[in-house]
Design a protein around this motif. Sequence first.
Motif, PDB file in Angstrom:
ATOM      1  N   GLN A  75       0.829  -1.220   0.000  1.00 23.46           N
ATOM      2  CA  GLN A  75       0.000   0.000   0.000  1.00 23.46           C
ATOM      3  C   GLN A  75       0.862   1.270   0.000  1.00 23.46           C
ATOM      4  OE1 GLN A  75      -3.586  -0.047   0.413  1.00 23.46           O
ATOM      5  NE2 GLN A  75      -3.743   2.178   0.296  1.00 23.46           N
ATOM      6  N   PRO A  76       1.845   1.415   0.909  1.00 11.56           N
ATOM      7  CA  PRO A  76       2.664   2.641   0.861  1.00 11.56           C
ATOM      8  C   PRO A  76       3.498   2.761  -0.417  1.00 11.56           C
ATOM      9  CG  PRO A  76       3.243   1.300   2.796  1.00 11.56           C
ATOM     10  CD  PRO A  76       2.143   0.600   2.060  1.00 11.56           C
ATOM     11  N   MET A  77       3.954   1.634  -0.951  1.00 13.71           N
ATOM     12  CA  MET A  77       4.720   1.672  -2.203  1.00 13.71           C
ATOM     13  C   MET A  77       3.860   2.216  -3.337  1.00 13.71           C
ATOM     14  SD  MET A  77       6.727  -2.013  -2.203  1.00 13.71           S
ATOM     15  CE  MET A  77       7.279  -1.891  -3.892  1.00 13.71           C
ATOM     16  N   LEU A  78       2.646   1.675  -3.465  1.00 16.10           N
ATOM     17  CA  LEU A  78       1.744   2.086  -4.536  1.00 16.10           C
ATOM     18  C   LEU A  78       1.316   3.542  -4.367  1.00 16.10           C
ATOM     19  CD1 LEU A  78      -0.439  -1.138  -4.642  1.00 16.10           C
ATOM     20  CD2 LEU A  78       1.124  -0.380  -6.445  1.00 16.10           C
ATOM     21  N   THR A  79       1.022   3.930  -3.137  1.00 16.87           N
ATOM     22  CA  THR A  79       0.589   5.304  -2.853  1.00 16.87           C
ATOM     23  C   THR A  79       1.686   6.301  -3.184  1.00 16.87           C
ATOM     24  OG1 THR A  79      -0.885   4.492  -1.116  1.00 16.87           O
ATOM     25  CG2 THR A  79      -0.305   6.832  -1.052  1.00 16.87           C
ATOM     26  N   GLU A  80       2.914   5.989  -2.792  1.00 20.10           N
ATOM     27  CA  GLU A  80       4.040   6.879  -3.082  1.00 20.10           C
ATOM     28  C   GLU A  80       4.255   7.018  -4.591  1.00 20.10           C
ATOM     29  OE1 GLU A  80       8.608   7.309  -1.665  1.00 20.10           O
ATOM     30  OE2 GLU A  80       8.031   5.338  -2.467  1.00 20.10           O
ATOM     31  N   GLN A  81       4.206   5.909  -5.295  1.00 21.05           N
ATOM     32  CA  GLN A  81       4.403   5.962  -6.747  1.00 21.05           C
ATOM     33  C   GLN A  81       3.279   6.725  -7.439  1.00 21.05           C
ATOM     34  OE1 GLN A  81       7.074   4.870  -8.801  1.00 21.05           O
ATOM     35  NE2 GLN A  81       7.952   5.007  -6.763  1.00 21.05           N
ATOM     36  N   LEU A  82       2.059   6.558  -6.960  1.00 22.33           N
ATOM     37  CA  LEU A  82       0.942   7.297  -7.550  1.00 22.33           C
ATOM     38  C   LEU A  82       1.166   8.798  -7.381  1.00 22.33           C
ATOM     39  CD1 LEU A  82      -1.779   7.409  -8.958  1.00 22.33           C
ATOM     40  CD2 LEU A  82      -2.871   7.092  -6.725  1.00 22.33           C
ATOM     41  N   ARG A  83       1.592   9.218  -6.199  1.00 21.24           N
ATOM     42  CA  ARG A  83       1.869  10.629  -5.956  1.00 21.24           C
ATOM     43  C   ARG A  83       2.963  11.130  -6.895  1.00 21.24           C
ATOM     44  NH1 ARG A  83       5.735  13.104  -3.606  1.00 21.24           N
ATOM     45  NH2 ARG A  83       6.626  11.282  -2.602  1.00 21.24           N
ATOM     46  N   LEU A  84       4.046  10.358  -7.032  1.00 19.53           N
ATOM     47  CA  LEU A  84       5.161  10.765  -7.892  1.00 19.53           C
ATOM     48  C   LEU A  84       4.745  10.860  -9.360  1.00 19.53           C
ATOM     49  CD1 LEU A  84       8.009   8.614  -6.296  1.00 19.53           C
ATOM     50  CD2 LEU A  84       7.792  11.107  -6.190  1.00 19.53           C
ATOM     51  N   HIS A  85       3.987   9.878  -9.832  1.00 19.95           N
ATOM     52  CA  HIS A  85       3.579   9.876 -11.241  1.00 19.95           C
ATOM     53  C   HIS A  85       2.526  10.948 -11.534  1.00 19.95           C
ATOM     54  CE1 HIS A  85       5.958   6.623 -12.944  1.00 19.95           C
ATOM     55  NE2 HIS A  85       5.870   6.066 -11.753  1.00 19.95           N
ATOM     56  N   GLN A  86       1.664  11.226 -10.580  1.00 17.02           N
ATOM     57  CA  GLN A  86       0.703  12.311 -10.785  1.00 17.02           C
ATOM     58  C   GLN A  86       1.417  13.660 -10.830  1.00 17.02           C
ATOM     59  OE1 GLN A  86      -2.082  11.445  -7.601  1.00 17.02           O
ATOM     60  NE2 GLN A  86      -3.513  10.502  -9.039  1.00 17.02           N
ATOM     61  N   ALA A  87       2.437  13.838  -9.990  1.00 16.90           N
ATOM     62  CA  ALA A  87       3.221  15.080 -10.013  1.00 16.90           C
ATOM     63  C   ALA A  87       3.968  15.209 -11.338  1.00 16.90           C
ATOM     64  CB  ALA A  87       4.191  15.117  -8.833  1.00 16.90           C
ATOM     65  N   LYS A  88       4.534  14.105 -11.815  1.00 17.83           N
ATOM     66  CA  LYS A  88       5.242  14.106 -13.098  1.00 17.83           C
ATOM     67  C   LYS A  88       4.266  14.429 -14.231  1.00 17.83           C
ATOM     68  CE  LYS A  88       8.809  12.722 -15.711  1.00 17.83           C
ATOM     69  NZ  LYS A  88      10.186  13.043 -15.560  1.00 17.83           N
ATOM     70  N   LEU A  89       3.088  13.857 -14.181  1.00 14.28           N
ATOM     71  CA  LEU A  89       2.067  14.115 -15.192  1.00 14.28           C
ATOM     72  C   LEU A  89       1.691  15.598 -15.211  1.00 14.28           C
ATOM     73  CD1 LEU A  89      -0.013  13.205 -17.304  1.00 14.28           C
ATOM     74  CD2 LEU A  89      -1.529  12.587 -15.409  1.00 14.28           C
ATOM     75  N   ALA A  90       1.489  16.183 -14.049  1.00 16.64           N
ATOM     76  CA  ALA A  90       1.146  17.610 -13.968  1.00 16.64           C
ATOM     77  C   ALA A  90       2.276  18.467 -14.546  1.00 16.64           C
ATOM     78  CB  ALA A  90       0.851  18.004 -12.524  1.00 16.64           C
ATOM     79  N   HIS A  91       3.513  18.101 -14.235  1.00 11.06           N
ATOM     80  CA  HIS A  91       4.671  18.827 -14.775  1.00 11.06           C
ATOM     81  C   HIS A  91       4.709  18.747 -16.297  1.00 11.06           C
ATOM     82  CE1 HIS A  91       8.819  20.044 -15.476  1.00 11.06           C
ATOM     83  NE2 HIS A  91       8.998  18.885 -16.092  1.00 11.06           N
ATOM     84  N   LEU A  92       4.502  17.560 -16.839  1.00 10.99           N
ATOM     85  CA  LEU A  92       4.533  17.373 -18.291  1.00 10.99           C
ATOM     86  C   LEU A  92       3.403  18.145 -18.981  1.00 10.99           C
ATOM     87  CD1 LEU A  92       5.317  13.561 -18.363  1.00 10.99           C
ATOM     88  CD2 LEU A  92       6.855  15.389 -19.110  1.00 10.99           C
ATOM     89  N   GLN A  93       2.245  18.128 -18.379  1.00  9.22           N
ATOM     90  CA  GLN A  93       1.118  18.862 -18.957  1.00  9.22           C
ATOM     91  C   GLN A  93       1.405  20.366 -18.962  1.00  9.22           C
ATOM     92  OE1 GLN A  93      -1.831  17.117 -16.363  1.00  9.22           O
ATOM     93  NE2 GLN A  93      -2.604  15.793 -17.995  1.00  9.22           N
ATOM     94  N   LYS A  94       2.040  20.839 -17.909  1.00  8.49           N
ATOM     95  CA  LYS A  94       2.421  22.253 -17.843  1.00  8.49           C
ATOM     96  C   LYS A  94       3.456  22.574 -18.927  1.00  8.49           C
ATOM     97  CE  LYS A  94       2.497  23.704 -13.686  1.00  8.49           C
ATOM     98  NZ  LYS A  94       2.872  23.931 -12.297  1.00  8.49           N
ATOM     99  N   GLN A  95       4.417  21.652 -19.114  1.00  6.45           N
ATOM    100  CA  GLN A  95       5.428  21.827 -20.166  1.00  6.45           C
ATOM    101  C   GLN A  95       4.765  21.901 -21.541  1.00  6.45           C
ATOM    102  OE1 GLN A  95       8.408  22.743 -18.922  1.00  6.45           O
ATOM    103  NE2 GLN A  95       9.608  21.050 -19.725  1.00  6.45           N
ATOM    104  N   MET A  96       3.809  21.021 -21.778  1.00  4.47           N
ATOM    105  CA  MET A  96       3.119  20.986 -23.067  1.00  4.47           C
ATOM    106  C   MET A  96       2.407  22.309 -23.311  1.00  4.47           C
ATOM    107  SD  MET A  96       2.367  19.331 -25.851  1.00  4.47           S
ATOM    108  CE  MET A  96       2.301  17.547 -25.824  1.00  4.47           C
ATOM    109  N   THR A  97       1.713  22.814 -22.301  1.00  4.46           N
ATOM    110  CA  THR A  97       0.999  24.075 -22.437  1.00  4.46           C
ATOM    111  C   THR A  97       1.971  25.223 -22.687  1.00  4.46           C
ATOM    112  OG1 THR A  97      -0.766  23.282 -21.015  1.00  4.46           O
ATOM    113  CG2 THR A  97      -0.583  25.662 -21.276  1.00  4.46           C
ATOM    114  N   ARG A  98       3.071  25.225 -21.950  1.00  2.00           N
ATOM    115  CA  ARG A  98       4.043  26.312 -22.072  1.00  2.00           C
ATOM    116  C   ARG A  98       4.752  26.296 -23.421  1.00  2.00           C
ATOM    117  NH1 ARG A  98       9.354  26.952 -20.960  1.00  2.00           N
ATOM    118  NH2 ARG A  98       9.627  24.945 -19.964  1.00  2.00           N
ATOM    119  N   LYS A  99       5.133  25.116 -23.886  1.00  2.31           N
ATOM    120  CA  LYS A  99       5.952  25.025 -25.096  1.00  2.31           C
ATOM    121  C   LYS A  99       5.142  24.890 -26.378  1.00  2.31           C
ATOM    122  CE  LYS A  99       9.910  23.244 -22.747  1.00  2.31           C
ATOM    123  NZ  LYS A  99      10.995  22.357 -22.690  1.00  2.31           N
TER     124      LYS A  99
END
Length: 190
Positions: free
Chosen positions: A117-141
């Motif tokens: 459970q903590p492994m999956l939860t941590e990875q979900l948080r990391l991948h959601q943050a990465k996804l938000a960053h990438l979406q921001k990059q796409m919008t900016r660029k």
Amino acid sequence: MAQKNKLKYIILGLLGEHDLTGYDIAKAFTADIGEFWNANHSQIYPLLKRLETAGLITHQLQLSGEKLEKKVYSLTAAGQAQLSDWLHEPTTELTASKDEFVLKLYFVQNADDPMLQPMLTEQLRLHQAKLAHLQKQMTRKFSAVASKTDNYGHFLILQHAIEREQGYSDWLAQTLAQKTLRAAAARNHL
């Protein structure tokens, strides 16, 4: 088959776009290229020296401030030819990704393992943050339609990275939801 030094081609490609300092090249790995390839200073600077010795790149000293000199690297005709040859070669093999989470997950033996459970939860948080960053990059660029055709390869890579992170996040969320349902079902049977 011998491994190719792909970092060499990344550096040649970057220098094919612009003349850059070693620092600028290293920064590219914390920005755009870092989304799909990693390299550090200890790899980059010795390779710059080897590429220059091989005649693939050259440098000019540029004065920064009153006394500080920096090397600004540029691609030679030989470097451009090697980059072009590499770009035209087919990519006939898939490369395994080195995902430490997946490696650890491989060794989890039981669906009820308390560390899951903590492994999956941590990875979900990391991948959601990465996804938000990438979406921001796409919008900016690439917010304008015209900019999507200016650097189309970069656009496609960013689009792929967004889809990859969305898929990874969805898989983690589904896995966590299934784990929660299994835990609730097990409690109800007690």
